[in-house]
Design an enzyme around this catalytic site. Structure first.
Site, PDB file in Angstrom:
ATOM      1  N   LYS A  40       0.861  -1.287   0.097  1.00  0.00           N
ATOM      2  CA  LYS A  40      -0.105  -0.015   0.091  1.00  0.00           C
ATOM      3  C   LYS A  40       0.952   1.199   0.125  1.00  0.00           C
ATOM      4  CE  LYS A  40      -3.392  -1.259  -0.686  1.00  0.00           C
ATOM      5  NZ  LYS A  40      -3.897  -1.723  -1.912  1.00  0.00           N
ATOM      6  N   GLY A  42       2.136   2.327  -3.130  1.00  0.00           N
ATOM      7  CA  GLY A  42       2.043   2.887  -4.239  1.00  0.00           C
ATOM      8  C   GLY A  42       2.733   1.848  -5.348  1.00  0.00           C
ATOM      9  N   THR A  44       1.268  -0.094  -7.432  1.00  0.00           N
ATOM     10  CA  THR A  44       0.612  -0.359  -8.697  1.00  0.00           C
ATOM     11  C   THR A  44       1.327   1.063  -9.473  1.00  0.00           C
ATOM     12  OG1 THR A  44      -1.283  -0.684  -7.431  1.00  0.00           O
ATOM     13  CG2 THR A  44      -1.849  -0.192  -9.684  1.00  0.00           C
ATOM     14  N   TRP A  45       1.329   2.289  -8.837  1.00  0.00           N
ATOM     15  CA  TRP A  45       1.853   3.192  -9.550  1.00  0.00           C
ATOM     16  C   TRP A  45       3.251   3.244  -9.900  1.00  0.00           C
ATOM     17  CZ3 TRP A  45       3.059   8.683  -6.767  1.00  0.00           C
ATOM     18  CH2 TRP A  45       3.263   9.485  -7.567  1.00  0.00           C
ATOM     19  N   HIS A 105       7.306  -7.397  -2.205  1.00  0.00           N
ATOM     20  CA  HIS A 105       7.125  -6.895  -1.046  1.00  0.00           C
ATOM     21  C   HIS A 105       8.364  -7.147   0.250  1.00  0.00           C
ATOM     22  CE1 HIS A 105       3.566  -4.914  -2.185  1.00  0.00           C
ATOM     23  NE2 HIS A 105       2.497  -5.597  -2.192  1.00  0.00           N
ATOM     24  N   ARG A 280      -7.837   3.939  -4.690  1.00  0.00           N
ATOM     25  CA  ARG A 280      -8.946   4.271  -3.651  1.00  0.00           C
ATOM     26  C   ARG A 280      -8.864   5.953  -3.428  1.00  0.00           C
ATOM     27  NH1 ARG A 280      -9.324   5.743   1.898  1.00  0.00           N
ATOM     28  NH2 ARG A 280      -7.264   5.767   1.824  1.00  0.00           N
TER      29      ARG A 280
HETATM   30  P1  A3P Z   1      -4.858   4.992  -0.986  1.00  0.00           P
HETATM   31  O1  A3P Z   1      -5.504   3.639  -0.520  1.00  0.00           O
HETATM   32  O2  A3P Z   1      -4.396   5.832  -0.010  1.00  0.00           O
HETATM   33  O3  A3P Z   1      -5.688   5.680  -2.022  1.00  0.00           O
HETATM   34  P2  A3P Z   1      -0.560  -0.365  -3.693  1.00  0.00           P
HETATM   35  O4  A3P Z   1      -0.258  -0.049  -5.248  1.00  0.00           O
HETATM   36  O5  A3P Z   1       0.952  -0.459  -3.155  1.00  0.00           O
HETATM   37  O6  A3P Z   1      -1.246  -1.293  -3.145  1.00  0.00           O
HETATM   38  O7  A3P Z   1      -0.707   0.968  -2.792  1.00  0.00           O
HETATM   39  C1  A3P Z   1      -2.091   1.579  -3.230  1.00  0.00           C
HETATM   40  C2  A3P Z   1      -2.202   3.016  -2.952  1.00  0.00           C
HETATM   41  O8  A3P Z   1      -1.699   3.926  -3.901  1.00  0.00           O
HETATM   42  C3  A3P Z   1      -3.612   3.315  -2.706  1.00  0.00           C
HETATM   43  O9  A3P Z   1      -3.608   4.572  -2.035  1.00  0.00           O
HETATM   44  C4  A3P Z   1      -3.933   3.930  -4.246  1.00  0.00           C
HETATM   45  O10 A3P Z   1      -5.160   4.846  -4.142  1.00  0.00           O
HETATM   46  C5  A3P Z   1      -2.623   4.570  -4.633  1.00  0.00           C
HETATM   47  N1  A3P Z   1      -2.444   4.656  -5.936  1.00  0.00           N
HETATM   48  C6  A3P Z   1      -2.722   3.761  -7.097  1.00  0.00           C
HETATM   49  N2  A3P Z   1      -2.429   4.140  -8.320  1.00  0.00           N
HETATM   50  C7  A3P Z   1      -1.954   5.187  -8.048  1.00  0.00           C
HETATM   51  C8  A3P Z   1      -1.299   6.102  -9.025  1.00  0.00           C
HETATM   52  N3  A3P Z   1      -1.319   5.874 -10.364  1.00  0.00           N
HETATM   53  N4  A3P Z   1      -0.913   7.339  -8.500  1.00  0.00           N
HETATM   54  C9  A3P Z   1      -0.861   7.668  -7.144  1.00  0.00           C
HETATM   55  N5  A3P Z   1      -1.363   6.805  -6.313  1.00  0.00           N
HETATM   56  C10 A3P Z   1      -1.832   5.566  -6.761  1.00  0.00           C
END
Ligand code: A3P
Length: 314
Positions: A40, A42, A44-45, A105, A280
């Site tokens: 969690k 970031g 995915t980003w 992770h 989210r």
């Molecule tokens: P929030 O729950 O605070 O919105 P992971 O990818 O490690 O599971 O982390 C998920 C978090 O990254 C979530 O945060 C999600 O909304 C955010 N996230 C996903 N895609 C993103 C993007 N393209 N840019 C910035 N934040 C992103």
């Protein structure tokens, strides 16, 4: 959720078994690239950004068939450790062509040792710990809710029960987090391990922060390209490619894509995940909606103390 301690880090039984399998079977290659995050933070980003930067000559950013338009980033960058190894054997990673882009992770102590001895490059992305807690709490509760409405059998059924049982009040999740008890936690040891590596080997381990990347994504995109030894050319820069990558991988853009609104990724923990759960709010200070200033300060103090003046601050 029952957690077990492996070399000082908390894992589910399935993940602990998966990590052991990785150690037994995974063969790192010198040109492998690893994207590492605490969950969690970031992931995915980071997957979207690095995949796009590294593959920009094969998949031009403005291409109508760009893989990010039809795949969730997790479908493009596989995890090294995967809880359900009967469905996703480690050997599948052997079939991927070089250079492989993989993610994990696990903390440094649980990474196969060949990764550092071969000099494989690592990009680590961390995030402000209070926001990580809030994001994790929402994610686990959402998955728990899905389990209550789901069916299935076998491993799927077992994991449903595990997730169903992990509904936790925020205050309790906060206490556990402060004690270091969270999946892949303690978070401070995870951060510290990669921070130290990045200080010792800056050309091999790039340490990034989510908030800073949010504030100036373009500069981070350039840093990533430079880190991989493939900086943007003057022609590329003047064509606006950096801005195009930032836009393609932005939270707003990815969140609204049909594949991320209604698609489902491969099962993780034997439980299929809707792609939408990875998007989210994408805010940097979401903790303000979940804890008082006083509570926030308590966690801040713990993090500060645990990081022990190493130079990493939030
Ligand atoms: P929030 O729950 O605070 O919105 P992971 O990818 O490690 O599971 O982390 C998920 C978090 O990254 C979530 O945060 C999600 O909304 C955010 N996230 C996903 N895609 C993103 C993007 N393209 N840019 C910035 N934040 C992103």
């Amino acid at each position: 959720m029952p957690l077990f301690r492996l070399h000082g880090f908390w894992l589910t039984q399935q993940r602990a078994e998966s990590v052991k399998l990785v150690h037994a079977q995974f063969k790192p290659r010198r040109d492998d690239v690893f994207l590492v995050t605490y969950p969690k933070s970031g992931t995915t980003w980071l997957k979207a950004l690095v995949f796009t930067v590294l593959n920009r000559s094969v998949h031009p950013v403005s291409d109508a068939g760009h893989p990010l338009l039809s795949h969730n980033p997790h479908g493009l960058v596989p995890f090294l450790e995967y809880p359900d190894r009967t469905m996703y054997p480690v050997m599948e990673l052997e079939e991927l062509p070089s250079p492989r882009l993989l993610s994990t992770h696990v903390p440094p102590v649980l990474l196969p040792s060949g990764i550092s001895t071969l000099g494989c490059r690592v990009v680590y992305l961390c995030r402000e710990p209070k926001v990580v807690l809030v994001s994790t709490w929402h994610y686990m509760n959402k998955r728990g809710r899905e389990c209550w409405s789901g069916g299935g059998g076998g491993a799927w059924h077992y994991m449903n029960k595990v997730y169903r049982d992990c509904f936790t009040e925020f205050d309790r999740a906060f206490e556990l987090f402060c004690e270091g008890v969270s999946l892949y936690g303690p978070i401070w040891d995870h951060y510290l391990g990669y921070w130290k590596q990045s200080v010792a080997e800056p050309n091999r381990v790039l340490f990034l922060k989510y908030d800073e990347m949010m504030a100036d994504t373009g500069n981070h995109v350039k840093r990533l390209a430079e880190f991989f030894g493939d900086p943007f050319t003057v022609e590329e820069e003047s064509s606006g490619i950096v801005q195009d990558i930032v836009k393609l991988c932005s939270f707003e853009n990815l969140k609204k894509m049909p594949v991320n609104c209604s698609g489902v990724t491969n099962p993780i923990d034997g439980l299929a995940i809707e792609n939408s759960v990875f998007f989210r709010t994408g805010k940097v200070r979401d903790w303000e909606n979940h804890m008082t200033e006083e509570t926030a300060k308590k966690l801040d103090r713990i993090i500060e103390e645990k990081l022990g003046g190493c130079g990493l601050t939030f």
